[in-house]
Design a protein around this motif. Structure first.
Motif, PDB file in Angstrom:
ATOM      1  N   PRO A 128       0.817  -1.218   0.000  1.00  0.00           N
ATOM      2  CA  PRO A 128       0.000   0.000   0.000  1.00  0.00           C
ATOM      3  C   PRO A 128       0.852   1.271   0.000  1.00  0.00           C
ATOM      4  O   PRO A 128       0.401   2.319  -0.485  1.00  0.00           O
ATOM      5  CB  PRO A 128      -0.825  -0.121   1.285  1.00  0.00           C
ATOM      6  CG  PRO A 128      -0.168  -1.185   2.103  1.00  0.00           C
ATOM      7  CD  PRO A 128       0.532  -2.093   1.140  1.00  0.00           C
ATOM      8  N   ASP A 129       2.090   1.183   0.496  1.00  0.00           N
ATOM      9  CA  ASP A 129       2.985   2.352   0.498  1.00  0.00           C
ATOM     10  C   ASP A 129       3.226   2.861  -0.922  1.00  0.00           C
ATOM     11  O   ASP A 129       3.385   4.062  -1.140  1.00  0.00           O
ATOM     12  CB  ASP A 129       4.315   2.004   1.181  1.00  0.00           C
ATOM     13  CG  ASP A 129       5.016   0.805   0.526  1.00  0.00           C
ATOM     14  OD1 ASP A 129       4.414  -0.290   0.478  1.00  0.00           O
ATOM     15  OD2 ASP A 129       6.158   0.975   0.058  1.00  0.00           O
ATOM     16  N   LEU A 130       3.257   1.938  -1.902  1.00  0.00           N
ATOM     17  CA  LEU A 130       3.493   2.373  -3.287  1.00  0.00           C
ATOM     18  C   LEU A 130       2.334   3.215  -3.804  1.00  0.00           C
ATOM     19  O   LEU A 130       2.529   4.174  -4.560  1.00  0.00           O
ATOM     20  CB  LEU A 130       3.692   1.161  -4.208  1.00  0.00           C
ATOM     21  CG  LEU A 130       4.941   0.306  -3.982  1.00  0.00           C
ATOM     22  CD1 LEU A 130       4.958  -0.879  -4.945  1.00  0.00           C
ATOM     23  CD2 LEU A 130       6.205   1.135  -4.142  1.00  0.00           C
ATOM     24  N   LEU A 131       1.113   2.872  -3.408  1.00  0.00           N
ATOM     25  CA  LEU A 131      -0.056   3.625  -3.895  1.00  0.00           C
ATOM     26  C   LEU A 131      -0.135   5.015  -3.258  1.00  0.00           C
ATOM     27  O   LEU A 131      -0.622   5.952  -3.878  1.00  0.00           O
ATOM     28  CB  LEU A 131      -1.348   2.857  -3.614  1.00  0.00           C
ATOM     29  CG  LEU A 131      -1.589   1.617  -4.473  1.00  0.00           C
ATOM     30  CD1 LEU A 131      -2.971   1.054  -4.208  1.00  0.00           C
ATOM     31  CD2 LEU A 131      -1.412   1.926  -5.957  1.00  0.00           C
ATOM     32  N   ARG A 132       0.365   5.132  -2.034  1.00  0.00           N
ATOM     33  CA  ARG A 132       0.333   6.456  -1.380  1.00  0.00           C
ATOM     34  C   ARG A 132       1.224   7.456  -2.104  1.00  0.00           C
ATOM     35  O   ARG A 132       1.026   8.659  -2.002  1.00  0.00           O
ATOM     36  CB  ARG A 132       0.754   6.332   0.094  1.00  0.00           C
ATOM     37  CG  ARG A 132      -0.380   5.798   0.983  1.00  0.00           C
ATOM     38  CD  ARG A 132      -0.073   5.989   2.453  1.00  0.00           C
ATOM     39  NE  ARG A 132       0.935   5.053   2.945  1.00  0.00           N
ATOM     40  CZ  ARG A 132       0.664   3.797   3.329  1.00  0.00           C
ATOM     41  NH1 ARG A 132      -0.577   3.332   3.285  1.00  0.00           N
ATOM     42  NH2 ARG A 132       1.624   3.010   3.755  1.00  0.00           N
ATOM     43  N   ASN A 133       2.237   6.941  -2.824  1.00  0.00           N
ATOM     44  CA  ASN A 133       3.165   7.840  -3.531  1.00  0.00           C
ATOM     45  C   ASN A 133       2.807   8.013  -4.999  1.00  0.00           C
ATOM     46  O   ASN A 133       3.629   8.454  -5.796  1.00  0.00           O
ATOM     47  CB  ASN A 133       4.594   7.280  -3.452  1.00  0.00           C
ATOM     48  CG  ASN A 133       5.090   7.244  -2.034  1.00  0.00           C
ATOM     49  OD1 ASN A 133       4.830   8.164  -1.264  1.00  0.00           O
ATOM     50  ND2 ASN A 133       5.776   6.178  -1.673  1.00  0.00           N
ATOM     51  N   ARG A 134       1.590   7.654  -5.378  1.00  0.00           N
ATOM     52  CA  ARG A 134       1.286   7.623  -6.804  1.00  0.00           C
ATOM     53  C   ARG A 134      -0.160   8.034  -7.000  1.00  0.00           C
ATOM     54  O   ARG A 134      -1.048   7.538  -6.306  1.00  0.00           O
ATOM     55  CB  ARG A 134       1.480   6.187  -7.306  1.00  0.00           C
ATOM     56  CG  ARG A 134       1.289   5.994  -8.783  1.00  0.00           C
ATOM     57  CD  ARG A 134       1.375   4.508  -9.062  1.00  0.00           C
ATOM     58  NE  ARG A 134       1.292   4.194 -10.472  1.00  0.00           N
ATOM     59  CZ  ARG A 134       0.171   4.210 -11.181  1.00  0.00           C
ATOM     60  NH1 ARG A 134      -0.969   4.552 -10.615  1.00  0.00           N
ATOM     61  NH2 ARG A 134       0.194   3.876 -12.460  1.00  0.00           N
TER      62      ARG A 134
END
Ligand code: 6GU
Length: 255
Positions: free
Chosen positions: A229-235
């Motif tokens: 989910p960390d990847l989606l927070r940056n995108r």
């Protein structure tokens, strides 16, 4: 003219690099001349009769420290070789756990440089003055400690070679890797259609390329949301991506 990416490695265990120079995608990249790998053993630059390159730490403590001079001499030999190969400003990178953590963006930045000199440490460490004098940046591959920089250097080299044009059989493959678009890769299937009772998702058998594209994107989004989910927070998500993700989250809800 496209010149080969120049990679020099300073290591007490040069044979370890057979693992990437002789096998697979990376081996082929060297074979095809897309990149050139040159190894330098600091032992060859030692000036003492035992060819030793380490000594006890000032201030005491366990283990041995790699001495500055043999490493500096090896780095300078590597830089001179790169200059001869046409690299104006080879970048000296020290592989160490305290370095900046490698990710896809860092790989792309390193892949864009003409020449790299990768310094691999062993023992308890490397004399700090050598790092201050000769190293441009430090790179780590994760928050754990390896016994030396070699495996990390090979990770860096493998990851950046696959980004070189012509390194992969299918020119599109590197664009479709996980992380490139900030998402994890979608799942892959091949024959047979049923394996141990498990079916290949029917959408992949139908030949409707637009439906397949949407399904794969949806899988990527759902897996990324679940696992990273960390990847989606940056995108930012496009409209289509938001709809596909919302749909897949809804489908997970019990009736
Ligand atoms: Cl680059 N070197 C060592 N020795 N350990 C590591 C590392 C590097 N990255 C993660 N752990």
């Amino acid at each position: 003219m496209v010149v080969a990416k120049q990679i020099d490695v300073i290591s007490l265990f040069p044979d370890m690099f057979d693992a990437i120079s002789r096998h697979g995608v990376s081996g082929r990249a060297f074979e095809r001349g897309l990149a050139h790998l040159q190894l330098w053993n600091p032992r060859e630059f030692s000036t003492n009769p035992y060819r030793s390159v380490d000594d006890r730490p000032y201030g005491g403590g366990p283990g041995m420290v790699m001495q500055a001079e043999p490493l500096a001499a090896a780095i300078e030999a590597a830089q001179a070789r790169q200059h001869d190969a046409g690299v104006g400003d080879p970048r000296v990178i020290f592989l160490a756990p305290h370095g900046r953590r490698l990710d896809h963006d860092a790989v792309m930045r390193l892949a864009s440089l003409d020449g790299l000199v990768l310094l691999c440490g062993r023992y308890e460490g490397v004399d700090q003055r050598l790092i201050d004098e000769s190293v441009h940046e430090c790179v780590s591959i994760g928050d754990y400690v390896l016994s030396g920089g070699e495996l990390a250097a090979m990770v860096v080299i493998d990851a950046l070679l696959r980004q070189l044009p012509g390194a992969l059989g299918d020119a599109q493959s590197a664009d479709q890797d996980s992380f490139v678009d900030g998402l994890l890769d979608y799942p892959h299937y091949t024959r047979p259609e049923v394996w141990r009772g498990r079916q290949v998702p029917s959408v992949l058998l139908g030949g409707d390329h637009e439906r397949i594209r949407r399904w794969r994107l949806q899988q990527s989004l759902a897996d990324t949301a679940a696992l990273r989910p960390d990847l989606l927070r940056n995108r930012d998500l496009s409209k289509e991506e938001s709809v596909l993700l919302a749909q897949s989250l809804q489908a997970e809800q019990p009736e």
